[in-house]
Motif scaffolding. Sequence first.
Motif, PDB file in Angstrom:
ATOM      1  N   ILE A  90       0.843  -1.208   0.000  1.00  0.00           N
ATOM      2  CA  ILE A  90       0.000   0.000   0.000  1.00  0.00           C
ATOM      3  C   ILE A  90       0.872   1.249   0.000  1.00  0.00           C
ATOM      4  O   ILE A  90       0.645   2.188  -0.769  1.00  0.00           O
ATOM      5  CB  ILE A  90      -0.953  -0.004   1.215  1.00  0.00           C
ATOM      6  N   ALA A  91       1.900   1.271   0.870  1.00  0.00           N
ATOM      7  CA  ALA A  91       2.783   2.439   0.968  1.00  0.00           C
ATOM      8  C   ALA A  91       3.553   2.665  -0.326  1.00  0.00           C
ATOM      9  O   ALA A  91       3.816   3.819  -0.704  1.00  0.00           O
ATOM     10  CB  ALA A  91       3.748   2.268   2.136  1.00  0.00           C
ATOM     11  N   ASP A  92       3.930   1.601  -1.017  1.00  0.00           N
ATOM     12  CA  ASP A  92       4.641   1.739  -2.290  1.00  0.00           C
ATOM     13  C   ASP A  92       3.701   2.135  -3.425  1.00  0.00           C
ATOM     14  O   ASP A  92       4.092   2.858  -4.345  1.00  0.00           O
ATOM     15  CB  ASP A  92       5.338   0.423  -2.660  1.00  0.00           C
ATOM     16  N   CYS A  98      -0.661   8.960   1.735  1.00  0.00           N
ATOM     17  CA  CYS A  98      -1.974   8.340   1.496  1.00  0.00           C
ATOM     18  C   CYS A  98      -2.141   7.069   2.324  1.00  0.00           C
ATOM     19  O   CYS A  98      -3.249   6.758   2.777  1.00  0.00           O
ATOM     20  CB  CYS A  98      -2.151   8.029   0.022  1.00  0.00           C
ATOM     21  N   ALA A  99      -1.037   6.339   2.530  1.00  0.00           N
ATOM     22  CA  ALA A  99      -1.109   5.138   3.368  1.00  0.00           C
ATOM     23  C   ALA A  99      -1.493   5.500   4.801  1.00  0.00           C
ATOM     24  O   ALA A  99      -2.289   4.800   5.442  1.00  0.00           O
ATOM     25  CB  ALA A  99       0.229   4.397   3.349  1.00  0.00           C
ATOM     26  N   MET A 100      -0.937   6.606   5.313  1.00  0.00           N
ATOM     27  CA  MET A 100      -1.317   7.065   6.658  1.00  0.00           C
ATOM     28  C   MET A 100      -2.789   7.476   6.690  1.00  0.00           C
ATOM     29  O   MET A 100      -3.493   7.204   7.666  1.00  0.00           O
ATOM     30  CB  MET A 100      -0.413   8.222   7.104  1.00  0.00           C
ATOM     31  N   ALA A 101      -3.261   8.106   5.617  1.00  0.00           N
ATOM     32  CA  ALA A 101      -4.672   8.502   5.561  1.00  0.00           C
ATOM     33  C   ALA A 101      -5.592   7.285   5.565  1.00  0.00           C
ATOM     34  O   ALA A 101      -6.622   7.270   6.262  1.00  0.00           O
ATOM     35  CB  ALA A 101      -4.919   9.353   4.316  1.00  0.00           C
ATOM     36  N   VAL A 102      -5.226   6.250   4.822  1.00  0.00           N
ATOM     37  CA  VAL A 102      -6.021   5.009   4.800  1.00  0.00           C
ATOM     38  C   VAL A 102      -6.090   4.407   6.197  1.00  0.00           C
ATOM     39  O   VAL A 102      -7.162   3.973   6.665  1.00  0.00           O
ATOM     40  CB  VAL A 102      -5.427   3.997   3.803  1.00  0.00           C
ATOM     41  N   SER A 103      -4.957   4.368   6.890  1.00  0.00           N
ATOM     42  CA  SER A 103      -4.937   3.791   8.241  1.00  0.00           C
ATOM     43  C   SER A 103      -5.798   4.607   9.203  1.00  0.00           C
ATOM     44  O   SER A 103      -6.486   4.046  10.064  1.00  0.00           O
ATOM     45  CB  SER A 103      -3.500   3.698   8.758  1.00  0.00           C
ATOM     46  N   ASP A 104      -5.781   5.940   9.051  1.00  0.00           N
ATOM     47  CA  ASP A 104      -6.618   6.790   9.901  1.00  0.00           C
ATOM     48  C   ASP A 104      -8.101   6.476   9.694  1.00  0.00           C
ATOM     49  O   ASP A 104      -8.877   6.397  10.657  1.00  0.00           O
ATOM     50  CB  ASP A 104      -6.364   8.267   9.590  1.00  0.00           C
ATOM     51  N   GLY A 133      -5.696  -0.780  10.923  1.00  0.00           N
ATOM     52  CA  GLY A 133      -5.148   0.575  10.821  1.00  0.00           C
ATOM     53  C   GLY A 133      -3.785   0.709  11.474  1.00  0.00           C
ATOM     54  O   GLY A 133      -2.844   1.254  10.884  1.00  0.00           O
ATOM     55  N   ILE A 134      -3.640   0.191  12.693  1.00  0.00           N
ATOM     56  CA  ILE A 134      -2.347   0.358  13.366  1.00  0.00           C
ATOM     57  C   ILE A 134      -1.285  -0.584  12.805  1.00  0.00           C
ATOM     58  O   ILE A 134      -0.083  -0.295  12.902  1.00  0.00           O
ATOM     59  CB  ILE A 134      -2.467   0.211  14.902  1.00  0.00           C
ATOM     60  N   GLY A 135      -1.707  -1.699  12.192  1.00  0.00           N
ATOM     61  CA  GLY A 135      -0.741  -2.559  11.509  1.00  0.00           C
ATOM     62  C   GLY A 135      -0.088  -1.823  10.345  1.00  0.00           C
ATOM     63  O   GLY A 135       1.117  -1.950  10.108  1.00  0.00           O
ATOM     64  N   LEU A 136      -0.872  -1.046   9.630  1.00  0.00           N
ATOM     65  CA  LEU A 136      -0.360  -0.222   8.534  1.00  0.00           C
ATOM     66  C   LEU A 136       0.489   0.926   9.077  1.00  0.00           C
ATOM     67  O   LEU A 136       1.586   1.215   8.564  1.00  0.00           O
ATOM     68  CB  LEU A 136      -1.542   0.305   7.720  1.00  0.00           C
ATOM     69  N   GLY A 398       9.057  -2.260   0.512  1.00  0.00           N
ATOM     70  CA  GLY A 398       7.661  -2.614   0.719  1.00  0.00           C
ATOM     71  C   GLY A 398       7.495  -4.057   1.152  1.00  0.00           C
ATOM     72  O   GLY A 398       6.823  -4.358   2.141  1.00  0.00           O
ATOM     73  N   THR A 399       8.121  -4.969   0.414  1.00  0.00           N
ATOM     74  CA  THR A 399       8.017  -6.398   0.734  1.00  0.00           C
ATOM     75  C   THR A 399       8.670  -6.710   2.077  1.00  0.00           C
ATOM     76  O   THR A 399       8.100  -7.418   2.911  1.00  0.00           O
ATOM     77  CB  THR A 399       8.696  -7.231  -0.376  1.00  0.00           C
ATOM     78  N   ALA A 400       9.880  -6.171   2.270  1.00  0.00           N
ATOM     79  CA  ALA A 400      10.604  -6.431   3.514  1.00  0.00           C
ATOM     80  C   ALA A 400       9.886  -5.823   4.716  1.00  0.00           C
ATOM     81  O   ALA A 400       9.797  -6.444   5.785  1.00  0.00           O
ATOM     82  CB  ALA A 400      12.020  -5.863   3.419  1.00  0.00           C
ATOM     83  N   GLY A 401       9.364  -4.606   4.531  1.00  0.00           N
ATOM     84  CA  GLY A 401       8.639  -3.965   5.629  1.00  0.00           C
ATOM     85  C   GLY A 401       7.407  -4.752   6.024  1.00  0.00           C
ATOM     86  O   GLY A 401       7.092  -4.879   7.216  1.00  0.00           O
ATOM     87  N   SER A 402       6.692  -5.287   5.047  1.00  0.00           N
ATOM     88  CA  SER A 402       5.516  -6.116   5.340  1.00  0.00           C
ATOM     89  C   SER A 402       5.914  -7.355   6.133  1.00  0.00           C
ATOM     90  O   SER A 402       5.249  -7.724   7.105  1.00  0.00           O
ATOM     91  CB  SER A 402       4.821  -6.538   4.040  1.00  0.00           C
TER      92      SER A 402
END
Length: 469
Positions: A90-92, A98-104, A133-136, A398-402
């Motif tokens: 999602i972040a990539d 926008c990823a932070m907005a989705v989590s909010d 949300g907090i996982g993201l 992205g992959t590693a962070g997940s």
Amino acid sequence: MEAKEEGEMVVKPLMQRERGSSSPSSLWMVVASTAVAVFGSFEFGISVGYSSPSQSGIMHDLNLSLPQYSLFGSILTIGAMIGAILSGRIADLIGRRCAMAVSDILCIIGWVSIFLTKNIMWLELGRLSVGCGIGLLSYVVPVYIAEITPKNLRGGFAAVNQLMICCGGSLAYLLGTIVTWRILAIIGTFPCFLQLLGLIFIPESPRWLAMVGKDHEFEAVLKRLRGEHSDVSQEAEEIMEFTVSLQKLPQSGMLDLFQKKYLHAVIVGVGLMVLQQFGGVNAICFYASEIFVSAGFSSGDTGMIAMAAVQIPMTTLGVLLLDRSGRRPLLMVSAAGTCIGCFLVGVSFMLKGHEFSKELNTVLALAGILTYTGSFSLGMGGIPWVIMSEIFPLNMKGTAGSLVTLVSWVGSWIISYTFNFLMMWSSAGTFFIFASICGLTVLFVERLVPETKGRTLEEIQASMSLILQ
């Protein structure tokens, strides 16, 4: 051999260059952007801390049994695992902001569901949504901060993430003794609304803009972050060079992480998260009150207040020291302190059956948990996330962070689920196991974790890819 020579050709120019850094007068945009990002960390803390003070009220009002409430508490980590799996992609795909907005939005939907619920189904669905949300957030916030800050300030700014998690958790504990669980759920939406408002005014990560080919916006944002009068040409050239070299590589997948050139970074990132979680942090956070009572306290309130009083100043100290002492020394001191803390709690339970040692038991339990809490807050709480945001190249981030975030949440769920069973088996033995894992962490850091203080992200990532080649 050719791969190694190519890697060295990338690293050497990076090592030889001096990146332009932000002047004090231009830091306001970095500070403001970090402040907006860590509203997500504050939300994380409130979400984790919510279930403890709300337990009696929710069980009474909704007529829940203990197993039903345990499901409510643990479903947060299940949601966080889902959020973690999707976080990197999602972040990539849509960017860090926008990823932070989705989590909010996910967290707001969850809290409103909890506030309005009249039955267990909407309660659980709301908690699951907050967990997603907090996982993201747990991935994207430290990554965003690391990507916008200059190298000489990156560690301290990134460590504010953990400080705000502590503040959010402490606020949830304190407000939970004053307001009802429904009001506390509404309070949980406040950081989300504040972050959504702030996201309108802060810039996107310049490294993400470079990665997706928005070159003009990338340079404008970098200038905005470093100051209008700062020379960003070298930093911009360095980021673009590294990004271009990464874009020549094929699209990454989960299995690509286990290539030799990424293996050291994966071992460090995953290893730190495993050791962080299996060192017992969530057992102590989720069941601190129960531990104090089991150790001989008449109530867990005194211990909980003492924990909150220790957490915030020790985390603040860690923030101040991170870019001075470095990551490795703080991690080793922190892990050694958590080892001592768990050992003291284990001894207190081992002596519990002896009448003559009743006062000693309570002193050892309190000293042990406060030592653990203070030491964990100093380094092991935040630094693994800082290092995770630094060591993976953009094409794998992205992959590693997940993967790393998922490992953290799976570990959290395993420990929170099994802790009561372990305590039934042997209270002392449980904490001696935690102490052993914390001791192993010291060795792991000394042997495998690189020092990243004062180095650009490109230098760190390029040098790590050479270690196992």
